[in-house]
Design a protein around this motif. Structure first.
Motif, short mmCIF file in Angstrom:
data_model
loop_
_atom_site.label_atom_id
_atom_site.label_comp_id
_atom_site.label_asym_id
_atom_site.label_seq_id
_atom_site.Cartn_x
_atom_site.Cartn_y
_atom_site.Cartn_z
N GLN A 1 0.83 -1.20 0.00
CA GLN A 1 0.00 0.00 0.00
C GLN A 1 0.87 1.25 0.00
O GLN A 1 1.90 1.31 0.66
CB GLN A 1 -0.91 0.02 1.24
N THR A 2 0.42 2.23 -0.75
CA THR A 2 1.06 3.53 -0.78
C THR A 2 -0.04 4.58 -0.89
O THR A 2 -1.21 4.25 -0.98
CB THR A 2 2.05 3.63 -1.96
N GLY A 3 0.33 5.85 -0.86
CA GLY A 3 -0.67 6.90 -0.98
C GLY A 3 -0.07 8.26 -0.73
O GLY A 3 1.08 8.37 -0.30
N ALA B 1 -4.71 15.56 -6.83
CA ALA B 1 -3.62 15.62 -7.82
C ALA B 1 -2.44 14.76 -7.39
O ALA B 1 -1.78 14.13 -8.23
CB ALA B 1 -3.17 17.07 -8.02
N LYS B 2 -2.15 14.72 -6.10
CA LYS B 2 -1.05 13.88 -5.61
C LYS B 2 -1.38 12.41 -5.81
O LYS B 2 -0.50 11.61 -6.15
CB LYS B 2 -0.79 14.17 -4.13
N GLN B 3 -2.63 12.05 -5.62
CA GLN B 3 -3.03 10.66 -5.81
C GLN B 3 -2.92 10.26 -7.28
O GLN B 3 -2.46 9.16 -7.60
CB GLN B 3 -4.45 10.46 -5.29
N VAL B 4 -3.32 11.16 -8.16
CA VAL B 4 -3.19 10.90 -9.60
C VAL B 4 -1.73 10.67 -9.97
O VAL B 4 -1.40 9.76 -10.74
CB VAL B 4 -3.78 12.07 -10.42
N ILE C 1 -9.82 11.27 -11.02
CA ILE C 1 -8.84 10.20 -11.20
C ILE C 1 -9.24 9.23 -12.29
O ILE C 1 -8.44 8.41 -12.75
CB ILE C 1 -8.59 9.46 -9.87
N ALA C 2 -10.50 9.30 -12.74
CA ALA C 2 -11.01 8.34 -13.73
C ALA C 2 -10.15 8.27 -14.99
O ALA C 2 -9.87 7.15 -15.48
CB ALA C 2 -12.46 8.67 -14.08
#
Length: 349
Positions: A79-81, A88-91, A115-116
């Motif tokens: 897991q990361t995140g 935007a950071k997740q993308v 994010i789609a």
């Protein structure tokens, strides 16, 4: 080891008919076998949380790690995140994982719609994509499946019913969500508002929109202080993020306030002490570890061309008999957290 770009899905095929998952079989218990036609390598499955470093996603990590241990030699699961709830950071993290060539992604989106496109990019590259807390994406080409712990409307209605009962069916309350773009948080909140309008019309929110805290403890605490100052006659509080509930409860305890009804998303280890002390009166949840484990089980099933059908067992409590509607998988994992439920304060998570 990626799935073929022209993967034909999990329809009933000759492979599915003979797979371990036929009918109401178990998903994710591989016995060391890999998919027909794949090499002898290990499937790399990355789970991307909304934000790292908070209690909810630390609990999810334990489920991801357990899945990796239970399927050692078949998968590498981690897991990361992002370090904040910034979509935007997740993308960017997903972009990096695509570049690394992972086999599957399990994503809990901060903003499903934003994010789609990058999730669709991942699928176009042959990467399996499973989301959690993003049911609207099940109707798109951005995911293979979306996994939900329960029916989101039911979850929201339960949360607001608890609040209304505590308030005696009248008064004003404040709501707080992790983000106004969080699909599930807003689904619970909107379902709850509709439930109140129909069943408890004298229980009303102080504003048209809830507060948001970005799943950030510092912001949630500031919100709690602001709310109590702005609404001295407040009757209740609804929190759909763990940060919202935990920090509102902490401020109530500091101010020795026990007359405000509370209903919130939480964890047993977070809400339990406040329930025992009478600061909090109602909390509910689902086990984040279970969601992480079950979502990884779905990802592995897709990689191995195994069927996920209504009745499938994802090997974790609450997901032993899932319902599948198109690309939406729903469990039955609602957990009501009550005073006295965990003697000796022995909380499972």
């Amino acid at each position: 080891m990626k799935r073929p770009t022209k993967f034909l899905g999990l329809a009933v095929t000759a492979i599915a008919a003979t797979a371990l998952l036929a009918g109401c079989g178990t998903v994710g218990d591989t016995g060391g076998a890999t998919a027909a036609g794949s090499d002898d390598g290990v499937f790399r499955i990355a789970t991307v949380s909304k934000v790292e470093g908070i209690s909810w996603f630390e609990a999810m990590r334990t489920g991801v790690d357990q899945f990796g241990e239970d399927n050692s030699g078949v998968v590498e699961a981690w897991q990361t995140g992002p370090d904040s709830g910034d979509p935007a950071k997740q993308v960017q993290i997903v972009e990096d994982l695509i570049a690394q060539g992972v086999d599957a992604l399990v994503v809990v989106p901060n903003d499903p719609q934003s994010i789609a496109p990058v999730l669709k990019k991942a699928r176009d590259a042959g990467i399996v994509v499973i989301t959690h807390e993003a049911p609207a994406l099940a109707a798109t080409e951005s995911v293979d499946y979306d996994l939900e712990a329960f029916d989101n409307a039911e979850f929201g209605e339960k949360m607001f019913e608890q609040l209304a009962n505590q308030m005696g069916g009248k008064g004003t309350f404040v709501g707080e969500v992790g983000s106004l773009t969080s699909e599930t948080h807003m689904a619970w909140y909107n379902a709850g508002i509709a439930y109140l309008e129909k069943n408890y019309p004298d229980v009303t929110p102080v504003s048209a929109q809830p507060y948001e805290d970005d799943n950030d403890d510092s912001k949630a605490r500031d919100n709690a202080l602001e709310i109590l100052k702005a609404y001295p006659d407040l009757g209740g509080f609804i929190g759909t993020s763990v940060s919202a509930g935990a920090n509102f409860a902490a401020v109530l305890k500091e101010k020795n306030l026990t007359n405000i009804a509370t209903s919130m998303l939480s964890l047993p280890s977070v809400a339990g002490p406040y329930l025992e002390e009478g600061v909090v009166r109602s909390a509910q949840a689902w086990n984040p570890a279970g969601a992480g484990y079950a979502a990884n089980a779905v990802a592995l099933a897709v990689l191995q061309n195994k069927a996920v059908e209504s009745g499938s067992d994802l090997n974790f409590e609450g997901y032993n008999d899932v319902t599948v509607d198109g690309k939406l998988i729903t469990g039955a994992a609602i957990l009501m957290i009550e005073k006295g439920q965990y003697p000796g304060n022995k909380y499972p998570f």
